[in-house]
Design a protein around this motif. Structure first.
Motif, PDB file in Angstrom:
ATOM      1  N   UNK A 327       0.807  -1.231   0.000  1.00  0.00           N
ATOM      2  CA  UNK A 327       0.000   0.000   0.000  1.00  0.00           C
ATOM      3  C   UNK A 327       0.839   1.280   0.000  1.00  0.00           C
ATOM      4  N   UNK A 328       2.106   1.188   0.432  1.00  0.00           N
ATOM      5  CA  UNK A 328       2.957   2.391   0.461  1.00  0.00           C
ATOM      6  C   UNK A 328       3.713   2.617  -0.848  1.00  0.00           C
ATOM      7  N   UNK A 329       3.577   1.691  -1.787  1.00  0.00           N
ATOM      8  CA  UNK A 329       4.362   1.759  -3.014  1.00  0.00           C
ATOM      9  C   UNK A 329       4.024   2.998  -3.856  1.00  0.00           C
ATOM     10  N   UNK A 330       2.743   3.402  -3.838  1.00  0.00           N
ATOM     11  CA  UNK A 330       2.316   4.549  -4.665  1.00  0.00           C
ATOM     12  C   UNK A 330       2.971   5.855  -4.225  1.00  0.00           C
ATOM     13  N   UNK A 331       3.286   5.949  -2.920  1.00  0.00           N
ATOM     14  CA  UNK A 331       3.899   7.187  -2.403  1.00  0.00           C
ATOM     15  C   UNK A 331       5.271   7.421  -3.050  1.00  0.00           C
ATOM     16  N   UNK A 332       5.964   6.321  -3.364  1.00  0.00           N
ATOM     17  CA  UNK A 332       7.306   6.433  -3.968  1.00  0.00           C
ATOM     18  C   UNK A 332       7.277   6.281  -5.490  1.00  0.00           C
ATOM     19  N   UNK A 333       6.082   6.085  -6.045  1.00  0.00           N
ATOM     20  CA  UNK A 333       5.956   5.790  -7.484  1.00  0.00           C
ATOM     21  C   UNK A 333       6.336   7.002  -8.345  1.00  0.00           C
ATOM     22  N   UNK A 334       7.235   6.790  -9.320  1.00  0.00           N
ATOM     23  CA  UNK A 334       7.605   7.849 -10.261  1.00  0.00           C
ATOM     24  C   UNK A 334       6.977   7.545 -11.627  1.00  0.00           C
ATOM     25  N   UNK A 335       7.290   6.385 -12.200  1.00  0.00           N
ATOM     26  CA  UNK A 335       6.628   5.888 -13.424  1.00  0.00           C
ATOM     27  C   UNK A 335       6.881   4.388 -13.510  1.00  0.00           C
ATOM     28  N   UNK A 336       6.262   3.743 -14.498  1.00  0.00           N
ATOM     29  CA  UNK A 336       6.460   2.301 -14.669  1.00  0.00           C
ATOM     30  C   UNK A 336       6.921   2.018 -16.092  1.00  0.00           C
TER      31      UNK A 336
END
Length: 368
Positions: A327-336
């Protein structure tokens, strides 16, 4: 409880007596709305001090999807669970061998599918008879239902089980009604339709809404809906799920009978005891669950094809993929970076709104 049961029986009797034509559509619509309300009352959880959910029915949901085996006693549900999952569920030739809910797990194409062996349903389960209430309440939590039928016993069993499940608000192999229902503060009932209506008119709609004490609402139909469809939308507690009719014990019928069964939609003939066509059943379960496999690719390494992330086909954006991992992954998400059929270039840089396809490979780039 007896009074509610009596009221349900009285309404069902009256509906059986009433002829179906345009003049009685209004009256039948009203009766259907009353029946839906009484059924909901019957299924409401008991008040304090009442009996609980029933021992053995609170099975923790695990894996990527949940499939329930529903059927009359002694049609081979436990044998099927034993053969598919290796879990032991007591098997005997007498009825009601399984008395609680027994879970098992199938590993198929990288997905972990939980299979529930539910006790046999008896006629009248929707009215609280037998353990039917707990059985069908557990069935409501599944992603797909397998109705197990005995090839020797008549197909009327199929109609009876469908009737029991429909009484609990489970709609099999159907899409939610394409109609809009919106409550408002004033202005009365406003009924509009984009197509010609043969089942509903303003009077019937007003009668059904009146039964739910709704006097101000906008209702828009986009297809020829019935009174049942409108009641389903007002009730709002309906569950639409895929269903496969598994015809077991096909080793005891003739080839001609089997060919007739094969023409019916949503059917899968098997013999659990002799392990005939179990691969075909698994293939069909996979198709009806409609899952999407996404492979992860750590930076500078090869993709992990052994352990895919499983997403529902309705929720398969990059954002859903991140939430499934942590659930915390989106906070650090830049792009995929994505490789696969959902993108033009290999790899392609995408944002979190991008929809993924089955067997895409994804690498998440985090903020520094």
């Amino acid at each position: 409880m007896a009074t509610v049961m009596q009221k349900i029986k009285d309404i069902e009797d009256e509906m059986a007596r009433t002829q179906k034509n345009k003049a009685t559509a209004h009256h039948l619509g009203l009766l259907k709305a009353k029946l839906a309300k009484l059924r909901r009352e019957l299924l409401a959880p008991p008040s304090k001090g009442g009996a609980g959910a029933g021992e053995g029915f609170d099975v923790t949901k695990s894996g990527d999807a949940r499939v329930g085996l529903v059927g009359f006693p002694s049609v081979g549900k436990s044998t099927l669970l034993n053969k598919l999952t290796g879990t032991f569920s007591e098997v005997a030739s007498y009825e009601f061998t399984t008395l609680t809910c027994i879970p098992g797990v199938i590993m198929y194409r990288g997905a972990k599918i939980q299979l529930l062996d539910l006790p046999g349903i008896i006629e009248g389960a929707k009215d609280g008879k037998g353990r039917g209430r707990q059985v069908i309440s557990t069935a409501r939590t599944c992603n797909c239902i397998l109705i197990v039928l005995d090839a020797i016993k008549p197909i009327t069993h199929k109609r009876l089980i469908e009737k029991e499940l429909e009484g609990f608000g489970i709609r099999l192999n159907k899409e939610p009604p394409n109609l809009t229902f919106r409550k408002k503060d004033k202005g009365g009932i406003n009924f509009t339709s984009t197509v010609a209506n043969t089942h509903l008119d303003l009077e019937t709609v007003k009668a059904i809404c009146g039964e739910y004490r709704i006097h101000n609402a906008d209702i828009t139909l986009r297809y020829d809906a019935t009174a049942d469809d409108l009641i389903d939308v007002i009730e709002g507690s309906r569950i639409y799920m895929p269903c496969i009719y598994v015809v077991n014990k096909i080793d005891q019928i003739t080839l001609e009978e089997l060919e007739i069964l094969d023409k019916l939609p949503h059917y899968c003939p098997i013999s659990a005891h002799l392990e005939w066509n179990l691969d075909g059943l698994l293939e069909k379960i996979w198709e009806y669950l409609d899952l999407t496999r996404i492979y992860t690719k750590p930076k500078g390494m090869n993709p992990d094809y052994e352990d895919p992330v499983i997403l529902s086909s309705k929720r398969r954006t990059v954002e859903d993929f991140c939430n499934r991992i942590h659930k915390d992954m989106l906070k650090q998400f830049k792009y995929a970076l994505v490789w696969g059929s959902s993108v033009k270039h290999k790899p392609q840089r995408v944002g979190k709104e991008h929809e993924l396809d089955d067997e895409d490979v994804v690498q998440i780039i985090k903020k520094v």
